[in-house]
Scaffold this active site. Structure first.
Site, PDB file in Angstrom:
ATOM      1  N   ARG A 234       7.947 -10.106   9.297  1.00 57.38           N
ATOM      2  CA  ARG A 234       7.490 -10.490   7.964  1.00 57.38           C
ATOM      3  C   ARG A 234       6.039 -10.959   8.063  1.00 57.38           C
ATOM      4  O   ARG A 234       5.657 -11.650   9.013  1.00 57.38           O
ATOM      5  CB  ARG A 234       8.366 -11.605   7.369  1.00 57.38           C
ATOM      6  CG  ARG A 234       9.724 -11.120   6.886  1.00 57.38           C
ATOM      7  CD  ARG A 234       9.591 -10.216   5.680  1.00 57.38           C
ATOM      8  NE  ARG A 234      10.873  -9.770   5.127  1.00 57.38           N
ATOM      9  CZ  ARG A 234      11.473  -8.628   5.457  1.00 57.38           C
ATOM     10  NH1 ARG A 234      10.907  -7.832   6.348  1.00 57.38           N
ATOM     11  NH2 ARG A 234      12.610  -8.283   4.898  1.00 57.38           N
ATOM     12  N   ASP A 258       2.827  -4.080  11.102  1.00 58.24           N
ATOM     13  CA  ASP A 258       3.518  -3.242  10.120  1.00 58.24           C
ATOM     14  C   ASP A 258       3.765  -4.014   8.836  1.00 58.24           C
ATOM     15  O   ASP A 258       4.274  -3.462   7.864  1.00 58.24           O
ATOM     16  CB  ASP A 258       4.845  -2.743  10.700  1.00 58.24           C
ATOM     17  CG  ASP A 258       5.540  -1.736   9.786  1.00 58.24           C
ATOM     18  OD1 ASP A 258       4.879  -0.771   9.360  1.00 58.24           O
ATOM     19  OD2 ASP A 258       6.735  -1.935   9.482  1.00 58.24           O
ATOM     20  N   GLU A 263       1.277  -8.298   1.277  1.00 59.68           N
ATOM     21  CA  GLU A 263       1.526  -6.860   1.189  1.00 59.68           C
ATOM     22  C   GLU A 263       2.112  -6.417  -0.152  1.00 59.68           C
ATOM     23  O   GLU A 263       1.972  -5.245  -0.530  1.00 59.68           O
ATOM     24  CB  GLU A 263       2.463  -6.407   2.306  1.00 59.68           C
ATOM     25  CG  GLU A 263       3.888  -6.904   2.172  1.00 59.68           C
ATOM     26  CD  GLU A 263       4.768  -6.438   3.330  1.00 59.68           C
ATOM     27  OE1 GLU A 263       5.808  -5.833   3.061  1.00 59.68           O
ATOM     28  OE2 GLU A 263       4.408  -6.676   4.499  1.00 59.68           O
ATOM     29  N   HIS A 295       4.583  -1.241   6.275  1.00 56.03           N
ATOM     30  CA  HIS A 295       5.983  -1.666   6.341  1.00 56.03           C
ATOM     31  C   HIS A 295       6.916  -0.456   6.466  1.00 56.03           C
ATOM     32  O   HIS A 295       7.869  -0.303   5.708  1.00 56.03           O
ATOM     33  CB  HIS A 295       6.345  -2.485   5.097  1.00 56.03           C
ATOM     34  CG  HIS A 295       7.449  -3.479   5.343  1.00 56.03           C
ATOM     35  ND1 HIS A 295       7.460  -4.742   4.800  1.00 56.03           N
ATOM     36  CD2 HIS A 295       8.588  -3.392   6.081  1.00 56.03           C
ATOM     37  CE1 HIS A 295       8.555  -5.394   5.181  1.00 56.03           C
ATOM     38  NE2 HIS A 295       9.251  -4.579   5.959  1.00 56.03           N
TER      39      HIS A 295
END
Length: 344
Positions: A234, A258, A263, A295
């Protein structure tokens, strides 16, 4: 049983319709993310199915409850976007704890190898017919010390991959499984010792109140010089501004991310024509020793299928009034209130 899907994409609709043939639920797909403004779309539905960027805040939970919604079905493992205090006694919550540990673990090792062997830079060079090796010198992953924060399902697959590269693996977990560690051949340490002794640090823990900004100026300072930071968990596990400072000074040798703490504004959408207004994200992307992906570590056909079958199975257990295998709720334990799967 009527189910409203928020923040859905074409691939979500395709895969859920395929697997719904075994359930025959009534499905409705909304592109809108669940927010205070869009929650009204859930009127008339029994279940809302949400993803990582949806917002099940206190106000939204109360709205859903007033509309007659009975269940929030997360089609992901993380649950930090749900206000469980508000949901308690009103809505039940389920999640997908293990849709594909392999997909995330494989993606994590892929990011590390890409970063330390500069494959992303080499790919761009050769497309311009530049075959020089200057600036592409990397190093072996073999014999490096890789530290993990969290040793859940994904981390265990990742550890076993690392063993194939002959890495030394050390780890921290709130609930260490020493029998498993002895069997596989890694060592549990304190979180501070993992930070101090790792060449590469990979985050595999859920986001909680206690580990928000786990990676910050203080923890970065105790790490080895040229450490590699990897995050497929996260975004808010890392204080991005502190990470940028450490990248600028050379304390951090590289980062493979990622996820990103802000985000929700950008990930899963196309900004290639209009650009982005986030100066921090733009700065991250510009570092030659930083990889940023959207992600997507989970994003395989296998994982999507597992997400669909588990989510629909969770809802079927709710319909059948069975004990829900993957239900989340606040529980009062020896360490205070927290969120966990109540049937573990």
């Amino acid at each position: 049983m009527k189910i409203a899907f928020f923040d859905s994409k074409g691939y979500d609709e395709r895969i859920f319709k395929i697997h719904n043939k075994n359930y025959n639920f009534e499905l409705r797909f909304f592109q809108e993310r669940l927010t205070e403004q869009s929650a009204v779309l859930a009127k008339g539905f029994d279940v809302v199915c949400i993803f990582v960027a949806d917002d099940a805040s206190e106000l939204v939970v109360n709205q859903l409850y007033s509309f007659g919604v009975k269940l929030i079905a997360l089609r992901c493992a993380g649950y930090n976007n749900v206000n469980f205090e508000a949901a308690q006694g009103k809505l039940q919550v389920v999640h997908v704890p293990a849709y594909s540990p392999n997909s995330v673990a494989e993606f994590t090792i892929l990011m590390i190898l890409t970063l330390i062997r500069k494959i992303h830079k080499a790919y761009n060079r050769t497309r311009d017919l530049n075959f020089a090796l200057q600036g592409l010198l990397g190093y072996d992953l073999c014999n490096k010390t890789v530290g993990l924060i969290g040793t859940g399902r994904i981390a265990r697959v990742f550890i076993e991959i690392l063993m194939g590269f002959k890495c030394k693996v050390i780890a921290y977990d709130l609930y260490p499984d020493h029998d498993y560690a002895q069997k596989v051949g890694f060592e549990y340490m304190s979180q501070e010792d993992v930070f101090k002794n790792s060449d590469i640090i990979s985050l595999h823990c859920p986001l909680t109140r206690d580990n928000h900004y786990l990676i910050n100026r203080e923890t970065l300072n105790i790490m080895r010089d040229d450490v590699i930071i990897v995050n497929t968990g996260r975004g808010k596990l890392i204080n991005t501004l502190d990470l940028i400072d450490a990248l600028k000074t050379g304390k951090v040798g590289g980062a493979a991310l990622d996820v990103y703490e802000e985000e929700n504004e950008y990930f899963y959408e196309d900004f290639s024509l209009k650009g982005i207004g986030d100066d921090v994200l733009s700065r991250l992307i510009m570092f030659p020793n930083v990889l940023v992906t959207s992600h997507q570590a989970y994003f395989t056909e296998d994982a999507l299928g597992n997400i669909a079958t588990t989510t629909l199975g969770n809802i079927q257990e709710f319909v059948d009034q069975k004990t829900m295998t993957n239900e989340l709720a606040y529980v009062d334990g020896t360490k205070g209130w927290g969120v966990k799967r109540i049937n573990d």
